[in-house]
Structures are given as C-alpha cells and as structure tokens.
Design a protein around this motif. Structure first.
Motif, mmCIF file in Angstrom:
data_model
loop_
_atom_site.group_PDB
_atom_site.id
_atom_site.type_symbol
_atom_site.label_atom_id
_atom_site.label_comp_id
_atom_site.label_asym_id
_atom_site.label_seq_id
_atom_site.Cartn_x
_atom_site.Cartn_y
_atom_site.Cartn_z
ATOM 1 N N GLY A 1 45.593 69.867 75.526
ATOM 2 C CA GLY A 1 44.219 70.235 75.844
ATOM 3 C C GLY A 1 43.746 71.543 75.265
ATOM 4 O O GLY A 1 42.631 71.985 75.549
ATOM 5 N N THR A 2 44.554 72.179 74.419
ATOM 6 C CA THR A 2 44.146 73.476 73.855
ATOM 7 C C THR A 2 43.322 73.329 72.582
ATOM 8 O O THR A 2 42.685 74.288 72.152
ATOM 9 N N GLY A 3 43.355 72.143 71.950
ATOM 10 C CA GLY A 3 42.556 71.937 70.740
ATOM 11 C C GLY A 3 43.367 71.879 69.465
ATOM 12 O O GLY A 3 42.889 72.299 68.409
ATOM 13 N N LYS A 4 44.581 71.330 69.540
ATOM 14 C CA LYS A 4 45.427 71.275 68.340
ATOM 15 C C LYS A 4 44.857 70.314 67.295
ATOM 16 O O LYS A 4 44.902 70.589 66.100
ATOM 17 N N ASN B 1 58.037 74.140 60.017
ATOM 18 C CA ASN B 1 57.710 75.445 60.610
ATOM 19 C C ASN B 1 57.438 76.518 59.562
ATOM 20 O O ASN B 1 57.704 77.697 59.791
ATOM 21 N N VAL B 2 56.888 76.104 58.416
ATOM 22 C CA VAL B 2 56.586 77.075 57.353
ATOM 23 C C VAL B 2 55.545 78.083 57.828
ATOM 24 O O VAL B 2 55.669 79.284 57.624
ATOM 25 N N PHE B 3 54.517 77.582 58.499
ATOM 26 C CA PHE B 3 53.449 78.471 58.989
ATOM 27 C C PHE B 3 53.086 78.024 60.406
ATOM 28 O O PHE B 3 52.180 77.213 60.596
ATOM 29 N N PRO B 4 53.804 78.557 61.409
ATOM 30 C CA PRO B 4 53.488 78.166 62.786
ATOM 31 C C PRO B 4 52.243 78.874 63.309
ATOM 32 O O PRO B 4 52.010 80.044 63.014
ATOM 33 N N ILE B 5 51.432 78.136 64.044
ATOM 34 C CA ILE B 5 50.245 78.708 64.679
ATOM 35 C C ILE B 5 50.274 78.324 66.161
ATOM 36 O O ILE B 5 50.314 77.133 66.494
ATOM 37 N N ALA B 6 50.278 79.305 67.031
ATOM 38 C CA ALA B 6 50.252 79.045 68.470
ATOM 39 C C ALA B 6 48.800 79.010 68.948
ATOM 40 O O ALA B 6 48.065 79.978 68.771
ATOM 41 N N ILE B 7 48.395 77.869 69.506
ATOM 42 C CA ILE B 7 47.042 77.739 70.050
ATOM 43 C C ILE B 7 47.071 78.271 71.487
ATOM 44 O O ILE B 7 47.806 77.737 72.321
ATOM 45 N N PRO B 8 46.316 79.304 71.795
ATOM 46 C CA PRO B 8 46.425 79.924 73.123
ATOM 47 C C PRO B 8 45.891 79.030 74.230
ATOM 48 O O PRO B 8 44.877 78.336 74.043
ATOM 49 N N PRO B 9 46.548 79.022 75.393
ATOM 50 C CA PRO B 9 46.010 78.286 76.541
ATOM 51 C C PRO B 9 44.773 78.995 77.073
ATOM 52 O O PRO B 9 44.548 80.183 76.801
ATOM 53 N N LEU B 10 43.987 78.282 77.833
ATOM 54 C CA LEU B 10 42.737 78.849 78.343
ATOM 55 C C LEU B 10 42.982 80.045 79.257
ATOM 56 O O LEU B 10 42.166 80.969 79.299
ATOM 57 N N CYS B 11 44.116 80.058 79.956
ATOM 58 C CA CYS B 11 44.394 81.177 80.863
ATOM 59 C C CYS B 11 44.595 82.487 80.114
ATOM 60 O O CYS B 11 44.504 83.571 80.704
ATOM 61 N N ARG B 12 44.841 82.413 78.802
ATOM 62 C CA ARG B 12 45.014 83.634 78.005
ATOM 63 C C ARG B 12 43.749 84.004 77.227
ATOM 64 O O ARG B 12 43.757 84.939 76.438
ATOM 65 N N ARG B 13 42.694 83.271 77.456
ATOM 66 C CA ARG B 13 41.430 83.579 76.778
ATOM 67 C C ARG B 13 40.270 83.472 77.760
ATOM 68 O O ARG B 13 39.261 82.840 77.506
ATOM 69 N N LYS B 14 40.441 84.090 78.923
ATOM 70 C CA LYS B 14 39.434 84.018 79.985
ATOM 71 C C LYS B 14 38.096 84.615 79.542
ATOM 72 O O LYS B 14 37.055 84.268 80.098
ATOM 73 N N GLU B 15 38.133 85.506 78.530
ATOM 74 C CA GLU B 15 36.868 86.065 78.034
ATOM 75 C C GLU B 15 35.961 84.985 77.455
ATOM 76 O O GLU B 15 34.744 85.143 77.404
ATOM 77 N N PRO C 1 45.600 74.684 83.950
ATOM 78 C CA PRO C 1 46.778 74.093 83.290
ATOM 79 C C PRO C 1 46.425 73.014 82.269
ATOM 80 O O PRO C 1 47.181 72.766 81.331
ATOM 81 N N GLY C 2 45.268 72.351 82.475
ATOM 82 C CA GLY C 2 44.837 71.337 81.501
ATOM 83 C C GLY C 2 44.003 71.900 80.374
ATOM 84 O O GLY C 2 43.516 71.155 79.517
ATOM 85 N N ASN C 3 43.808 73.226 80.393
ATOM 86 C CA ASN C 3 43.135 73.958 79.322
ATOM 87 C C ASN C 3 41.690 73.505 79.095
ATOM 88 O O ASN C 3 41.025 73.092 80.053
ATOM 89 N N VAL C 4 41.212 73.578 77.851
ATOM 90 C CA VAL C 4 39.806 73.317 77.562
ATOM 91 C C VAL C 4 39.431 71.880 77.916
ATOM 92 O O VAL C 4 38.323 71.622 78.388
ATOM 93 N N ARG C 5 40.365 70.930 77.729
ATOM 94 C CA ARG C 5 40.080 69.541 78.073
ATOM 95 C C ARG C 5 39.812 69.392 79.566
ATOM 96 O O ARG C 5 38.919 68.657 79.983
#
Length: 523
Positions: free
Chosen positions: A229-232, A360-374, A411-415
């Motif tokens: 649900g983070t938008g991968k 894993n040449v270029f890993p990108i971590a998509i942040p969960p919604l709880c880490r982008r409350k702004e 916990p279900g993020n943006v979705r």
C-alpha cells in the motif's frame, strides 16, 4: 484459347495474393495490383476509387497509366458518371466504346475520346455487401474474348481488394484505439505522477524523488522495498516514464498471483504443446516488453527454478521459451518490488543470493505513511477531491477527525487511507465529518484485539511492521484471512504463508472463538 486465359488468370491471381503482406500500406499495395494486371494481361490503364469516409466523395487512390495530376482530378459524387453509377448501383458496367458513352466523363483527361476508342469496364468493390469503391480498367483481354470474362475476372480481383481494404481499416481502427488508449494511460500516469510529487513534502519523500530522478535515465535494475500500500507499482511506472524507454511497453507481472507451474510460462512464454493445455504459442512478458520495462511485483514469491532462469536472463539477456531450444535475446529493464525481507529470505534459503545481488543494484525504500505524516493533510485533500468526482459528494474532516487520523499509525499505508476516505464518502450525511463516523479501530493505539507487537529482538523492523499490519487487518475483518488478504492486497496463498511465518494461527483461532462466544451470548 480458354485454357490460355484460365492460365493467365491463375498466374495473375497468384501474383496479387502475394501482395497481402502489404495491407498496412494500402495505396502502394493497390498500385502494385494494377501493375500486375498491366504486366500479366492487356490492361493499359486502371484506377481504384474508394469512398472518402469524411467527405463521402469518391477519390482515385491508386492508378496505372495516369500521371499524379490526372489522378488528383479523379473525384466523383456517388451516382456521377460511370464510376459514380457503378458505386451507387453496386453493379458492373461495361462500355464497348468510351467515345460513344455519354456517362463517361473522362474527368482525369487521360484518354482521347475518338472513334474506336478503348473499351472500359468497372466493377464495384464491396465490403459486407455494401459498396466501398470501384475498380475500373481498360479491357484486360483482346476483342476476341467476351466482355463477361473481363467482368467475371475483375469481380474476383475486386473481392481480393475488398479484403485488403477491410484488413487495412481494421488495422487503422486498432492503431487509433491503441493511440487513444496510450494517450489515456500516459495522462493517467502523468496525473498520478504529479499527485505523487505534489503530496510528497516530507523529507523522506523528497529523498525518494531525488533517487527516482537519478536512477530513471540509467539502465540499472531497481529493487523497490516497502510495505503493502505504499505505492511501489506507481513508483515503478514513474521510473519507466522518466526513462528513455517510456515510449516502449511497461509490463507488470505479479509473481505471487500465479501458480508456480504457470509463472515461468508467463515470464518466458511457451511453445505449442509444451505442456498440457498449451494449445498455441505464447510469448512471455519479457519478449512482449522488448525495449521496454518489466515490473516484477512480489518478486520474493518466485519459485526457485524460475529464480534460476531469471538470474540467467539478467546475466546474459537471453532465455528459451518453455518447450523450445531456440535462444532468444531481448532488451528489457527489470524493476522488482517486494514487501518481505529478502535478506532474511536469502538466509533461510528461500531466495537465491546471486539473484538478490543482481536485482539489488539500486534499492529504493518506499516510506510507509507513518513516516511521512507531514503529507497526510495533502493526501486527505487529494482523495477527498477524487471521491467527490466519483460520488458527486463533497465533505471535509473536522479538526478532531484530523487529529485522530494524524495519531493513527496507518499499517495499510496510502491504500488504507484511500479506502477509508471512499468509505466515508459513501456513508457521509453531513459536509463536515465528525469523529463518530470514523471506524473504531482508528482509536485503538494498542493494535487489534489488544495484541501489541513483541519487542525488536531478532526480528527486523520490517518484519515487525508486517506482522502488525496482518494482525490489524485480521481484526478489522473478524479474523477471516481471505477478507484480510483482499484488504491489504495479498493473495490467500501469501496470507497463509505469512500467518505461518509469524505463528498467528493461535491468535486467529482464539479470536474466532471469542467472536463466536460473543455471538452466542448476544443471541
């Protein structure tokens, strides 16, 4: 004589049939057919006139024996002259002497109308029994052959031309549909792309944007990490749209949605008869997406044999379809995504370490919604606007509601946020939403059914968050695994795997029993 004519006709029809591959370039194909009639038979001039679908006029689109200026003059109204009459009546027309035929307009001015002028024959080109145009020629055979033979043979040729025209129009419609669909998809992606960046004001999202812009133009494989649900999927599409491959295919493969025995065929394709049920040849997604991008969602769910074949493709850019020994090469960029800890999967022997390093040449971590409350207020506004367009209902959350939404850990993020706002849009009775309309689980800070997550001992933070997401979704869905899986975007097989992984069977069983006891007491 008859045998000679029959032989000529067969050779001519065979030569015409060889032109079927040129259906995409209709004008030049029809021109070639007229040249064949001239070369094989006695035709000096010939024209093919088709109805213009925009103006309704009949225009010469291919000719033999006419210069370009003469061809441009060949425009008729339906019913006008010999050509227009053939079109309007859908019947053949033979003119023994064009100099004596008042309907012959000589609009192209290509013929000299004198005594003993050439004979002229025209037949309709019919599509589904409706006239689409006219094939007209000077006599094909000499005067010793009856006009009926010319008409019979031209009618056959006109039927072949009708097939060319029909196929060409189908291709044109298909291309127009694909162009419209492509523009629509690009507009959709563009809108989502703008939304993705417009609502990403938090520091973690700013870093994510920077990483996407850096890696998109390169050829490097990308591994997207993050919770459900983070938008991968959206991030993968944005990477593709910002790359040099954006005009080429973007193919998505959900590695967990297909049975193990079909995922290899989905990726690499199969030959007819390769296995039971393989009734025809099938290209795989890698082959279909040549020069484009393939997005492997839930890559951690790939069976080990397919992992080996994917590794070989990443190393050598070649593969074989199932049931084939022919090696094929394609140029495809791989973007993979997972919401499981691949490091742990490697340690447990469920995922190949060499494949992990390749992905894993270029890993990108998509942040969960709880880490982008702004970003939460902007996301809320965006989804409210979206549901307003869909349901024709505008509303806003009270300040108390926004406090509850901000305090919740999503916990279900943006979705999950999007689903909540859609639910509120359906249920809303006032323009300002009070806290009483919010679901009860939003107020529970301890997690579903009072089960707090265990302290971080040996498990990774990602695993802890994943376990928490599962428990909360199960609680919201009365501990029914199928409903919980659907809510958080998992298959039932994935849900079952995670239930075993996190040893949740006892918790699920206990809560189901508790619900049943409560139901019995209520009755």
């Amino acid at each position: 004589m008859e045998n000679k004519i029959f032989e000529l006709e067969l050779k001519t029809l065979y030569a015409i049939s060889q032109k079927i591959g040129g259906v995409l370039d209709l004008d030049s194909t029809l021109m070639s057919i007229l040249e064949i009639l001239s070369r094989k038979l006695s035709m000096e001039r010939g024209t093919i006139t088709l109805k213009d679908r925009d103006t309704g006029l009949l225009r010469i689109i291919a000719s033999h024996g006419l210069d370009p200026v003469a061809q441009k003059r060949g425009i008729y109204q339906p019913g006008e002259g010999v050509t227009g009459s053939i079109f309007e009546t859908a019947q053949p027309f033979a003119v023994p002497d064009i100099g004596k035929e008042p309907l012959f307009l000589n609009r192209t001015q290509a013929r000299t109308l004198t005594k003993n002028s050439l004979a002229f024959i025209g037949v309709p080109i019919l599509l589904n029994n409706e006239p689409a145009g006219v094939l007209s020629v000077d006599r094909l055979f000499g005067p010793e052959v009856d006009f009926k033979e010319d008409i019979r043979f031209l009618t056959i040729v006109a039927a072949l031309m009708a097939q060319f025209v029909q196929l060409n129009r189908k291709v044109e419609r298909r291309e127009a549909h694909l162009l419209t669909e492509n523009r629509s998809l690009r507009a959709e992606v563009s809108a989502k792309y703008n939304h993705f960046f417009a609502v990403g004001v938090s520091p973690v999202m700013q870093r994510l944007k920077k990483m996407i812009r850096k890696v998109a133009p390169s050829r490097a494989s990308v591994l997207l990490l993050g919770e459900s649900g983070t938008g991968k999927t959206l991030t993968a599409r944005i990477v593709h749209e910002l790359s040099h491959r954006r005009r080429n295919p973007f193919a998505k493969v959900n590695c967990a949605a297909l049975p193990d025995n079909l995922i290899e065929s989905e990726l690499f394709g199969h030959e007819k008869g390769a296995f039971t049920g393989a009734t025809q040849l099938k290209k795989g997604r890698l082959e279909e997406a040549d020069s484009g991008t393939v997005f492997l969602d839930e890559v951690g769910e790939l069976p080990m044999p397919v992992q080996a074949k994917l590794l070989r493709f990443l190393q050598e850019r070649e593969f074989e379809r199932l049931g084939s020994t022919q090696t094929r090469k394609v140029d495809v960029r791989i973007i993979a995504a997972t919401n499981i800890d691949l490091d742990l999967a490697v340690d447990e022997g469920r995922f190949r370490s060499d494949l992990f390093y390749r992905l894993n040449v270029f890993p990108i971590a998509i942040p969960p919604l709880c880490r982008r409350k702004e970003d939460l207020p902007l996301l809320v506004d965006y989804f409210i606007e979206k549901t307003a367009r869909e349901y024709g209902r505008r509303f806003r959350f009270s300040s108390e509601c926004m406090d509850v939404l901000s305090a919740y850990h999503w916990p279900g993020n943006v979705r999950e946020l999007e689903n909540l706002i859609e639910r509120v849009a359906i249920m809303a009775e006032t323009s300002c939403i009070p806290t009483s309309m919010l679901p009860a689980y939003l107020f529970n800070s301890r997690g579903p059914a009072g089960y707090d997550l265990p302290p971080a001992t040996t498990a990774s933070r990602l695993e802890l968050m994943e376990r928490k997401t599962l428990l909360e979704s199960l609680a919201r869905n009365n501990w029914v695994q199928q409903k919980a899986a659907r809510e958080i975007g998992l298959t039932l097989r994935q849900m079952g795997y995670r239930v075993k992984k996190f040893k949740l069977d006892g918790i699920i069983r206990e809560n189901k029993q508790r619900n049943m006891q409560f139901k019995n007491l209520s009755n």
